[in-house]
Write an enzyme that holds these catalytic residues in place. Sequence first.
Site, short mmCIF file in Angstrom:
data_model
loop_
_atom_site.label_atom_id
_atom_site.label_comp_id
_atom_site.label_asym_id
_atom_site.label_seq_id
_atom_site.Cartn_x
_atom_site.Cartn_y
_atom_site.Cartn_z
N ALA A 54 1.26 -1.38 0.13
CA ALA A 54 0.10 -0.05 0.04
C ALA A 54 0.81 1.27 0.14
O ALA A 54 2.25 1.10 -0.15
CB ALA A 54 -1.03 0.23 1.38
N HIS A 55 0.20 2.37 0.11
CA HIS A 55 1.36 3.91 -0.27
C HIS A 55 1.85 4.37 1.09
O HIS A 55 1.50 3.57 2.08
CB HIS A 55 -0.40 4.89 -0.63
CG HIS A 55 -1.59 4.37 0.60
ND1 HIS A 55 -2.67 5.18 0.34
CD2 HIS A 55 -0.77 4.71 2.12
CE1 HIS A 55 -3.27 5.49 1.24
NE2 HIS A 55 -2.50 5.27 2.55
N ASN A 56 2.74 4.31 0.82
CA ASN A 56 3.91 4.86 1.80
C ASN A 56 4.24 3.66 2.47
O ASN A 56 5.41 4.71 3.44
CB ASN A 56 2.95 6.31 2.83
CG ASN A 56 2.85 6.78 1.87
OD1 ASN A 56 1.12 7.50 1.83
ND2 ASN A 56 3.11 8.15 1.62
#
Length: 341
Positions: free
Chosen positions: A242-244
Amino acid sequence: MLLRDIVSKLSLNAIGEVPDNLSVSGMGSLQAANNRQISFIVGRKYVKYLAETKACAVIMDYESLKDRLLPDVKFIILDSKNPYLAFAKATRLFYKGQEGIRELKTEGFIDKTSVKGVDTVLFKGVFVGSNTVIGDGCEIMNNAVIGRNVTIGNNVMIYPNVTVYDNSKIGNNCIVHAGSVIGSDGFGYARDKARYVKIIHSGYAILEDDVEIGANTTIDRGAVDFTEIGAGTKIDNLVQIAHNVIIGKNCAIAAQTGIAGSSVIGDNVTIGGQVGITGHIFIGNNVIIAAQSGVVNNIEDNEIVSGLPAFPIKDWRNSTVLFKKLPELFKKMKEIAKKRT
């Protein structure tokens, strides 16, 4: 290749005479190898196949297995303290890559503002957006889509139907297998009463050098910063990152693992299949997470964990033994209660 050349290149110790003219065509398992192939064995689980193998040579740790070998083995022993590593290096000697496929190339579309390096091949159906830089010796195969402002290093292999979103950065010697997506939107929404409002993700994804991404894996870009996969990390098929998320160097992540947003994973971490990792947690260096674990809390360096929620594997094993005994314990408790009444 001549067997004596393989022995030399891999720095193996041959036990048994190596004929000067013995040619080897490739690798095979102990069960399936023919007399022109070499095989390998790790540990004692497959010793039973040594008596039947047709392989002309077998890579093994001779000291650990010599007491299990028949006195008249029909193959040449290639001694190695790390036979699995020697096997991995041997496969690379025989790998011819995409040399034959290169002849099928036709120029894909590349925007006039983008640059591709020397000996880089774009196959039919490839699209490269504006202001993208692709290094030397890359192969980008059929129907891959490379977005705008992307940077790709040298000697990168991108297989068919891969999508690399805008602003992504891919280092040298990376491999991205078919159907994978690098830099897609993260799963980010804000609740507004009865509906969700989409968060526009303006960040990007980074693959450092020597990263390999399996087929149909997705790596989301950062919401405002970046998602990063550290150098040397290997990710299996069907993994969601997922993001980050920040993943350190030389990690190994098996299939169907999902890592939620903004979690940070250290170096040399091994993650088994179907592991779920919640968001915004820290996992230290040299951690091992057993398959199907659910990680909901931080994990310190050098821990080995298992279970849902994941906790130290020694405690998990003890708990599993007790869990199996619950029906028996429950039956005894009922008997004791019956006697008291």
